[in-house]
Enzyme design. Structure first.
Site, PDB file in Angstrom:
ATOM      1  CG  HIS A 127      -0.381   0.265   2.518  1.00 52.28           C
ATOM      2  ND1 HIS A 127      -0.092  -0.744   3.421  1.00 52.28           N
ATOM      3  CD2 HIS A 127      -0.018   1.409   3.134  1.00 52.28           C
ATOM      4  CE1 HIS A 127       0.420  -0.223   4.523  1.00 52.28           C
ATOM      5  NE2 HIS A 127       0.487   1.091   4.374  1.00 52.28           N
ATOM      6  CG  ASP A 157       0.043  -4.099   2.690  1.00 55.94           C
ATOM      7  OD1 ASP A 157       0.145  -3.540   1.588  1.00 55.94           O
ATOM      8  OD2 ASP A 157       0.046  -3.485   3.769  1.00 55.94           O
ATOM      9  CB  SER A 231       3.179   1.698   6.157  1.00 59.52           C
ATOM     10  OG  SER A 231       2.004   1.863   6.901  1.00 59.52           O
TER      11      SER A 231
END
Length: 383
Positions: A127, A157, A231
């Site tokens: 993402h 992911d 992230s």
């Protein structure tokens, strides 16, 4: 006078002899002991304690931080014709007909990544780089490089980037089997693009599922602060070894509220290896969808209790369809292993390879059945 001196000497001699023998007797009885050894031990213990005084986790951070990078993604778009303030600013400094007027504008976002090999492979979240025209990576030593996308796996992911720089640091891999709830961990990343930041927490739980949009979940839960921009960064232990890739948070506001999740490093590395080798992850595929058995479902099929998965959909001409699996079937075992949850069947099938034969057992209209399915290649997910 000499006789008096003689008496004094005689007295002192006997006094000294008496004290000596009395002292010797007390030593033999144990009423007196020397504390020299104890003093030495005590001093040694104090010195040792001082040496082991907790200095925080700077050593672990120094080992790991150089291998954690900041990632900037850029999406180029046409300038907004309705942005009058921007147009006035451009005309003021460049003029109406200047050849240097910008022809495109950049929309940027940021995240983090981890150098997994010193030849330039970087592991991050899908993402983070999902929407991009260009990806740039900034190392902790200040170097900046354009990155190429090697491949990605939306199901977990995970994405792999490649940069062409030399003398790159990399991280040591922790033994994930030794990870325990309560262990201290550190999250390293670039929250809000303010620069590399380290936060501390503990392992709150392992094996978390149903906390994201990922198809395959096995998250490490921690209370180490993770915010937008973290992230793709590293979750490390106190030895400086990586245990996970920081991925997402559980929040009603979008910012950290004490619950965050990381992809276990063994899962991330398996996905990375497949992507580097094949460009995608090779997984088995059965082509069925299902849901876990609830008390309501059991009542509808007139069963008191049972483990398994209720099949709710079958892809036409998929491996399950070709094996004769139908909607309404209850799958109870695959290769003689009991199926207790949807995660069980997902992980079992995904662990297989295209062409593998799986023996499937279950119930159909309260009658037992068994069939053999030949797995296909799971279609690449896009989201």
């Amino acid at each position: 006078m000499s006789r008096q001196n003689h008496t004094i000497v005689y007295f002192l001699a006997w006094l000294i002899i008496g004290v000596f023998f009395g002292f010797a007797a007390l030593l033999i009885r144990g009423d007196i002991n020397f504390a020299i050894n104890k003093l030495d031990i005590s001093n040694n213990a104090t010195i040792s304690a001082n040496k082991n005084t907790h200095r925080g986790f700077s050593d672990a951070v120094m080992k790991a931080a150089p291998a954690v990078v900041s990632i900037q993604t850029i999406i180029w778009s046409e300038p907004d014709a309705n942005n009058q303030n921007g147009e006035k600013f451009t005309q003021r400094f460049l003029g109406r007909n200047s050849p240097h007027r910008p022809t495109k504008q950049a929309d940027t976002s940021s995240g983090s990544g981890v150098i997994m090999q010193n030849n330039g492979y970087i592991l991050t979240n899908y993402h983070v780089i999902r929407q991009k025209d260009e990806v740039r990576v900034r190392l902790s030593d200040g170097r900046v490089a354009k990155a190429q996308l090697v491949g990605s796996d939306p199901d977990t992911d995970v994405a792999i980037l490649k940069i062409n720089l030399k003398n790159l640091p990399s991280l040591k891999i922790a033994d994930i089997k030794k990870l325990k709830v309560g262990d201290v961990v550190l999250a390293i990343g670039d929250p809000f693009a303010i620069g590399q930041t380290v936060t501390q927490g503990i392992i709150s739980a392992t094996g978390r599922t149903r906390v994201s949009q990922n198809t395959y979940e096995n998250f490490i839960q921690t209370d180490a602060a993770i915010n937008p921009g973290n992230s793709g960064g590293a979750l490390i232990n106190t030895k400086g070894e990586i245990v996970g890739i920081n991925s997402n948070i559980f929040s009603s506001s979008g910012n950290f509220q004490g619950i965050s999740f990381a992809i276990p490093i063994d899962l991330a590395l398996h996905v990375a290896k497949e992507i580097i080798q094949y460009g995608y992850v090779v997984r088995g595929w059965l082509g069925v969808e299902g849901q876990e058995l609830t008390s309501q479902i059991l009542r509808s099929v007139e069963l008191d209790s049972m483990h398994g998965i209720l099949i709710t959909d079958v892809d036409q001409n998929g491996p399950g369809d070709l094996a004769g699996i139908k909607r309404g079937d209850i799958i109870t075992k695959i290769n003689q292993q009991k199926i207790l949850s949807t995660n069980d069947i997902l992980n079992m099938i995904a662990a297989g390879r295209p062409g593998d034969e799986f023996i499937i057992e279950g119930l159909r209209k309260r009658q037992s059945f068994m069939t053999k399915a030949v797995l296909g290649q799971r279609p690449v997910m896009s989201r």
